[in-house]
Design a protein around this motif. Structure first.
Motif, short mmCIF file in Angstrom:
data_model
loop_
_atom_site.label_atom_id
_atom_site.label_comp_id
_atom_site.label_asym_id
_atom_site.label_seq_id
_atom_site.Cartn_x
_atom_site.Cartn_y
_atom_site.Cartn_z
N LYS A 359 0.82 -1.22 0.00
CA LYS A 359 0.00 0.00 0.00
C LYS A 359 0.85 1.27 0.00
O LYS A 359 0.67 2.17 0.83
CB LYS A 359 -0.95 0.02 1.22
CG LYS A 359 -1.92 -1.15 1.24
CD LYS A 359 -3.13 -0.82 0.39
CE LYS A 359 -4.10 -1.98 0.34
NZ LYS A 359 -5.02 -1.87 -0.81
N ILE A 383 -8.95 4.38 -12.14
CA ILE A 383 -8.98 3.02 -11.64
C ILE A 383 -7.78 2.19 -12.14
O ILE A 383 -7.70 0.99 -11.87
CB ILE A 383 -10.32 2.33 -11.99
CG1 ILE A 383 -10.63 2.45 -13.47
CG2 ILE A 383 -11.47 2.91 -11.20
CD1 ILE A 383 -10.36 1.24 -14.24
N SER A 385 -4.70 1.80 -11.29
CA SER A 385 -3.84 1.07 -10.37
C SER A 385 -4.63 0.15 -9.44
O SER A 385 -4.06 -0.57 -8.64
CB SER A 385 -3.01 2.04 -9.53
OG SER A 385 -2.03 2.62 -10.33
N SER A 386 -5.96 0.23 -9.50
CA SER A 386 -6.76 -0.55 -8.56
C SER A 386 -7.74 -1.44 -9.29
O SER A 386 -8.73 -1.90 -8.72
CB SER A 386 -7.51 0.39 -7.62
OG SER A 386 -8.07 1.46 -8.35
N ASP A 389 -9.39 -4.66 -7.97
CA ASP A 389 -10.47 -4.62 -6.98
C ASP A 389 -11.84 -4.71 -7.62
O ASP A 389 -12.84 -4.95 -6.94
CB ASP A 389 -10.41 -3.31 -6.18
CG ASP A 389 -9.06 -3.16 -5.50
OD1 ASP A 389 -8.33 -4.18 -5.42
OD2 ASP A 389 -8.74 -2.05 -5.06
N LYS A 438 -5.82 8.40 -8.71
CA LYS A 438 -5.47 7.03 -9.07
C LYS A 438 -4.88 6.30 -7.87
O LYS A 438 -5.24 5.16 -7.58
CB LYS A 438 -4.47 7.06 -10.23
CG LYS A 438 -3.97 5.70 -10.63
CD LYS A 438 -3.03 5.78 -11.83
CE LYS A 438 -1.61 6.00 -11.38
NZ LYS A 438 -0.65 5.89 -12.49
N TRP A 439 -3.98 6.98 -7.16
CA TRP A 439 -3.33 6.32 -6.02
C TRP A 439 -4.22 6.26 -4.80
O TRP A 439 -4.21 5.27 -4.06
CB TRP A 439 -2.00 7.00 -5.70
CG TRP A 439 -0.99 6.62 -6.73
CD1 TRP A 439 -0.45 7.43 -7.68
CD2 TRP A 439 -0.46 5.32 -6.97
NE1 TRP A 439 0.39 6.72 -8.49
CE2 TRP A 439 0.40 5.42 -8.07
CE3 TRP A 439 -0.64 4.07 -6.37
CZ2 TRP A 439 1.09 4.33 -8.59
CZ3 TRP A 439 0.05 2.98 -6.88
CH2 TRP A 439 0.89 3.11 -7.97
N ASN A 441 -7.24 5.80 -4.83
CA ASN A 441 -8.19 4.71 -5.05
C ASN A 441 -7.59 3.34 -4.68
O ASN A 441 -8.29 2.36 -4.61
CB ASN A 441 -8.66 4.72 -6.51
CG ASN A 441 -10.04 4.10 -6.65
OD1 ASN A 441 -10.87 4.24 -5.77
ND2 ASN A 441 -10.26 3.40 -7.74
N THR A 442 -6.28 3.31 -4.46
CA THR A 442 -5.68 2.06 -3.99
C THR A 442 -5.61 2.05 -2.47
O THR A 442 -5.08 1.12 -1.88
CB THR A 442 -4.24 1.89 -4.52
OG1 THR A 442 -3.43 2.94 -3.98
CG2 THR A 442 -4.18 1.96 -6.03
N HIS A 443 -6.13 3.09 -1.84
CA HIS A 443 -6.12 3.25 -0.38
C HIS A 443 -4.73 3.06 0.19
O HIS A 443 -4.47 2.13 0.95
CB HIS A 443 -7.11 2.27 0.27
CG HIS A 443 -8.46 2.34 -0.38
ND1 HIS A 443 -9.31 3.41 -0.22
CD2 HIS A 443 -9.08 1.49 -1.23
CE1 HIS A 443 -10.40 3.22 -0.93
NE2 HIS A 443 -10.29 2.06 -1.56
#
Lengths: 516, 335
Positions: A359, A383, A385-386, A389, A438-439, A441-443
Motif C-alpha cells: 500500500k 482506476i 492502479s486498482s 479490486d 489514481k493512487w 483509489n488504492t487506499h
C-alpha cells in the motif's frame, strides 16, 4: 489597485525570493514608446467567452509578464496578438498604428514573434538552418545559399549572446539550447515584440538564469518582451511590469513594484489565498520509518521516521538522492540494504509489486509520461492502479468503477464535466489531481509525491496542498519530494535535506528560512 | 572539437557502410581472385540499376515523412500498358511514346497518392497500399496477364547501345554496360543537388522533421507532399520502362514485392523511417552493398538458396547499426 505604498508587505511564505531580486522596480521606462496596445479585446468560441475585454500595453525595452491561472485566456490572447484568431471586438494598436483584420503573416511582418512551448523547431536540421530558414522562406528564396545561412545564424547568435555550434543537429541539443535557437530565429526575423509562452517549464534553474540574461540583453536593445508565466518567484526575477488575467477578464496591470505576494495571489485566483503553515497535532503513533537505507551510488545510510499526521519533505539539489529515495521506496530501483517499517511492521521492498502490495503510492516527477494515460478517460486513469479490486469473477464491475471515479472527481474537485473526457484535455493541475486520485483509489498507507505541483498554477496548487493535508490527518504518511522550498516549508512539518546521497539535516521545520 | 567532428565522421553511417563493403569485398576477393576485375564493377552497376532507381523514389517520400509501397504496382502498370498497346492495339514503334506513356501513368498514380495523403490526410502506408491494389488489380482486370518479351525496334536499339564494352583479360569474356545506367547516375546527382541547394529539397526535410513547425514557418506542406509522391510515381514509370528494356519482359507482376528491399536499402543508407533524415550518398552505398551481397554470395560458395537468408541478415545488421546511430545521436543531447 493602489497598493503601491506597501510593495513588500507580505507576511506569507510566498515572499522568499521577492525581497532580494526585483530588477524591474526602478527601471523608469515611462519614456519608452508603447509598442503594442490592446483595448477591450473580446473573443468567444461557440458561446464560450475566452476573452471578455482585455487591455494590455507593452513598451519597447520592457519585459512584461502575463499571468493567470490555466484557462484564463492567456493562449487565446497570444493568438489574437499573433493574428491567429481575429478578436470579435476591441482594438489592436501596433507601433501607434491601428491594425485591423490581422493575419499571422501581418503580425510577423510587424515584428511580432511568438515562441511556443514546443519552439516549432526542426530537430533534423542544424542549428544554423533552424535559425535562418524561416527568413529564407519569407523572402521566397528558391535556392539555398549555405554561406548566407551561416552568416545569418552567426549574426543571430551574436545578437542574442548564444554560443552554439551552428553545424550541430538540433536533436542533439538540450531543451534550453532548442529554446535559444528559437529566440535567435525570432531575432533574425526582426522581432520587435518577442512573446514566450511559459519558457521556463522544462529548464533547470541554471538554464533559467541564462535565459533571463539573454532576455535582459534583448531588452537593452529595445525589444519588447512578453512572458507568459505564473511562477511568482520567476516573475519577480525578470519582469518590469505585470498583467493579470482571470477567466478571460483583465484584472490588473502595473509595475512589478506595485505588486506583493498577497495582491498577486488575490488577483490571480480571486480569493484571499493566504496559505497557513501546516502544523499538525503532535502524535506518538509512528506511521513510517526507514533505518540505514542504502543504494550504492545513489544514497547511503538514510534514516528518518514520521508519525501520524506528519507530512515529510525531502529536498536537496538535483542529484542529491532526493528523487532516488522515492524511486527506491516504490521499488523502481530497490534499496540494497536498510530496514523499512510501515505502521510498525517491517516490510521488504524489492519491486514495484512489493510496494503496491504494501500500500505505497507514488506520483512520479514526469506525470505526463510516467503517471498518466493521456488519451484515456479520467475514469480509466482513476482506476488504473486498482483495477483488480473491480473484478467479479471474469468481468469488471462497471458501476463500481464509475462510482469510485465520480467520487474522486467530486472529492478532489477536478474541473471536468464528467469522468469521460481524456486526461489530455485537462490542465496541469487537474491532471495532477487525477494522478493523485489514481493512487488514493488504492487506499495507500504511504503516499510519495515527487514534485507534486510542477507546472500547476497557484490556485490548483493550494487545492492539492489541502488534499495532502487532509490525507495526512487521516493517518496516511505523506512524503513530498521537491526543490520548491516555499512549498516544503509551508506544507511539511518535517524536512529531510539531502546532499550527495547523505542526509545532511532533519528538521522539524521550526528553523529560519535562510539557513536552508 | 575538431577531433570530435572527425570521430563523428569516421563512425558515421556512410563510413560504416564503406567499411562493410570493403570487408565483404576483401573476403570474396580472397576466396575468389576473379573478383578483382573491372567486370565486377560493371556487373554490380548493371545489377544495381533498378534498386537504385526505386530507392531514389522511396528515399524522397520517406524523407518527407511518408512511405510509398505502391511504386512496384505503379511501375508494372507503367511498363505493361505501353507494351500492351504496342503489341496488341497499335504498333507505335517510338521510344518517346513508350517512356512518355509510362511517365504519364506514373504521374496519374503519383497524383492519386498525393491526393490521398496530402489532401485527405490518410496514413501514407494505407493510402499507398490502396493505390497499389487499385493499380495492380485494375490493370489485370482490364488488360489481363500476359508477358511481352519482344521489344519494338526503337527500344531494342536502346538495349543495343552500350556505354562500355570490356573484355576481361583473365577470362576472355565480354562484359557490357548499357547506356541506361546513366539515368540513375544523373538523377542521383540531380537529387543530391536538389536536396541540399534548393528550398524544395530543404522543404522535404522540413516537413519530414516537424510538419506543424513547417506550416508555421510558411512552407506549403501539402505542395511538398504532393511533390514527393508525384516524383515517386513519375520516376518509377521511367525505371519500369528501363526494366522492360533491359530484361526484355513486361508483366503485371514483375516488380511486385520490391518495395521491402527498397525500403530496407533506404533505411540501411541512413534514411530514417520516421522522416527528415538521410541523403543520396548513404543510399548509393547501401544499394551497392546489397547488390554486392546478392551477386557474389555464390563466389563464397554459399548456395543460391541461402541468398535471401544472407540478404536478410545484412538488412538486420544494417538496420541495427542505423538505429544504434540514431540512439547515439539522441544520447549526445543529454551530455
Amino acid at each position: 489597485m493602489n497598493e503601491s505604498e506597501t510593495p513588500y508587505g507580505s507576511e506569507t511564505v510566498w515572499g522568499f525570493f521577492s525581497k532580494k531580486e526585483r530588477p524591474g522596480q526602478n527601471m523608469g521606462n515611462e519614456e519608452n514608446k508603447v509598442f503594442l496596445k490592446l483595448k477591450g479585446i473580446k473573443k468567444s468560441f461557440g458561446g464560450v467567452h475566452a476573452l471578455r475585454g482585455v487591455d494590455l500595453e507593452i513598451r519597447e525595452g520592457e519585459i512584461h509578464c502575463l499571468a493567470g491561472e490555466n484557462g484564463c485566456g492567456k493562449s487565446t490572447l497570444i493568438k489574437a496578438i499573433s493574428g491567429v484568431h481575429e478578436p470579435d471586438e476591441g482594438e489592436i494598436w501596433i507601433n501607434g498604428e491601428k491594425v485591423e483584420h490581422m493575419k499571422p503573416i501581418d503580425a510577423i511582418n510587424r515584428g511580432i514573434q511568438v515562441i511556443y512551448q514546443d519552439f516549432a523547431v526542426f530537430p533534423n536540421l542544424t542549428v544554423a538552418e533552424n535559425i535562418a530558414l524561416n527568413g529564407e522562406v519569407k523572402n521566397r528564396k528558391k535556392f539555398v545559399n549555405w554561406k548566407e545561412i551561416h552568416q545569418i545564424a552567426e549574426r543571430g547568435m551574436a545578437q542574442v549572446g548564444a554560443e552554439l555550434d551552428p553545424d550541430m543537429p538540433l536533436e542533439q541539443l538540450p531543451v534550453a539550447g532548442k529554446q535559444m535557437v528559437a529566440i535567435c530565429r525570432a531575432i533574425v526575423n526582426d522581432a520587435k515584440l518577442l512573446i514566450l509562452d511559459e519558457p521556463t517549464t522544462a529548464l533547470t534553474e541554471k538554464e533559467v538564469g541564462k535565459l533571463w540574461e539573454v532576455l535582459r540583453g534583448l531588452k537593452k536593445k529595445g525589444i519588447a518582451i512578453m512572458i507568459v508565466n505564473h511562477k511568482l518567484d520567476e516573475i519577480y526575477q525578470i519582469a518590469d511590469s505585470l498583467t493579470i488575467l482571470r477567466n478571460g477578464k483583465y484584472i490588473s496591470s502595473g509595475k512589478i513594484s506595485e505588486y506583493n505576494d498577497a495582491r498577486f495571489m488575490k488577483d490571480m485566483t480571486g480569493r484571499d489565498l493566504v496559505e497557513t503553515k501546516y502544523d499538525p497535532a503532535p502524535s506518538d503513533e509512528e506511521v513510517f520509518r526507514v533505518d540505514h537505507l542504502t543504494l550504492k551510488g545513489r544514497f547511503e545510510d538514510v534514516s528518518f521516521s514520521m508519525n501520524k499526521g506528519d507530512i515529510l519533505g525531502l529536498t536537496g539539489l538535483l542529484g542529491s538522492g532526493r528523487g532516488e529515495i522515492g524511486e527506491a521506496l516504490f521499488g523502481i530501483t530497490p534499496p540494497e540494504s536498510g530496514d523499512i517499517y510501515l505502521n510498525g511492521k517491517k516490510i521488504e521492498i524489492h519491486s514495484v509489486a512489493d510496494a503496491i502490495k504494501n500500500k505505497i503510492g507514488y506520483v512520479p516527477e514526469d506525470r505526463l509520461t510516467q503517471g498518466l494515460f493521456m488519451e484515456r478517460s479520467i475514469e480509466d486513469n482513476t482506476i488504473a492502479s486498482s483495477i483488480r479490486d473491480y473484478f467479479h469473477g471474469m468481468s469488471l464491475n462497471e458501476k463500481e468503477m464509475r462510482e469510485a471515479s465520480e467520487r474522486w472527481l467530486k472529492d478532489l474537485s477536478i474541473a471536468a464535466p464528467s469522468i469521460d473526457p481524456p486526461v489530455r484535455t485537462l490542465s496541469g493541475g487537474n491532471a495532477q489531481k487525477v494522478v493523485i486520485a489514481k493512487w488514493l483509489n488504492t487506499h495507500p498507507k504511504l503516499f510519495i509525491l515527487n514534485g507534486p505541483t510542477v507546472g500547476v498554477d497557484v490556485g490548483a496548487k493550494a487545492e492539492i496542498h489541502d488534499i495532502l493535508r487532509g490525507l495526512a490527518k487521516q493517518g496516511i504518511g505523506i512524503i513530498i519530494i521537491s526543490d520548491d522550498l516555499p512549498e516544503l516549508l509551508q506544507n511539511c512539518n518535517k524536512i529531510v535535506i539531502m546532499n550527495k546521497g547523505k542526509v545532511r539535516l532533519v528538521t522539524d521545520n521550526k528553523i529560519d528560512k535562510l539557513s536552508l | 572539437m575538431n577531433s570530435k567532428k572527425k570521430h563523428a565522421w569516421l563512425t558515421s553511417n556512410q563510413m560504416i557502410l564503406v567499411y562493410i563493403i570493403a570487408v565483404f569485398s576483401l573476403i570474396v576477393g580472397i576466396r575468389q581472385p576473379a573478383f578483382w576485375d573491372f567486370a565486377t564493377v560493371l556487373n554490380t552497376m548493371r545489377a544495381a540499376i533498378f534498386t537504385m532507381c526505386f530507392a531514389l523514389c522511396e528515399m524522397i517520400v520517406i524523407i518527407s515523412g511518408g512511405i510509398d509501397v505502391s511504386f512496384p504496382a505503379i511501375g508494372c502498370v507503367a511498363m505493361y500498358v505501353p507494351m500492351y498497346i504496342i503489341n496488341r492495339v497499335a504498333p507505335i514503334d517510338n521510344a518517346w511514346f513508350a517512356f512518355g506513356l509510362a511517365v504519364l501513368i506514373g504521374l496519374a498514380f503519383g497524383l492519386l497518392n498525393g491526393f490521398l495523403v496530402a489532401i485527405l490526410n490518410l496514413p501514407p502506408l494505407i493510402a499507398t497500399l490502396a493505390t497499389s491494389s487499385i493499380a495492380s488489380g485494375g490493370v489485370v482486370t482490364i488488360l489481363g496477364t500476359r508477358e511481352f518479351t519482344v521489344l519494338p525496334s526503337s527500344l531494342q536499339a536502346i538495349y543495343n547501345t552500350n556505354l562500355i564494352t570490356y573484355t576481361s583479360p583473365k577470362t576472355g569474356f565480354q562484359y557490357v554496360l548499357n547506356v541506361l545506367v546513366l539515368v540513375p547516375i544523373i538523377v542521383c546527382l540531380l537529387i543530391a543537388w536538389m536536396l541540399k541547394y534548393t528550398m524544395l529539397g530543404r522543404g522535404l526535410y522540413v516537413i519530414g522533421g516537424n510538419k506543424t513547425a513547417a506550416r508555421v514557418a510558411g512552407f506549403n506542406v501539402k505542395k511538398l507532399q504532393f511533390a514527393a509522391y508525384v516524383w515517386s510515381g513519375v520516376f518509377v514509370g521511367v525505371a519500369a520502362m528501363i526494366y522492360n528494356i533491359l530484361m526484355h519482359s513486361a508483366t503485371t507482376s514483375a516488380l511486385m514485392g520490391d518495395e521491402m528491399i527498397t525500403i530496407a536499402a533506404c533505411v540501411i543508407g541512413g534514411v530514417r523511417i520516421t522522416g527528415g533524415h538521410g541523403g543520396v550518398g548513404g543510399v548509393v552505398l547501401s544499394v551497392i552493398l546489397i547488390t554486392l551481397v546478392q551477386n557474389n554470395l555464390n563466389m563464397l560458395g554459399i548456395p543460391t538458396s541461402w541468398q535471401r537468408f544472407v540478404v536478410g541478415i545484412v538488412l538486420l545488421l544494417g538496420t541495427i547499426i542505423t538505429s544504434w546511430q540514431t540512439k547515439r545521436s539522441m544520447k549526445m543531447s543529454q551530455a
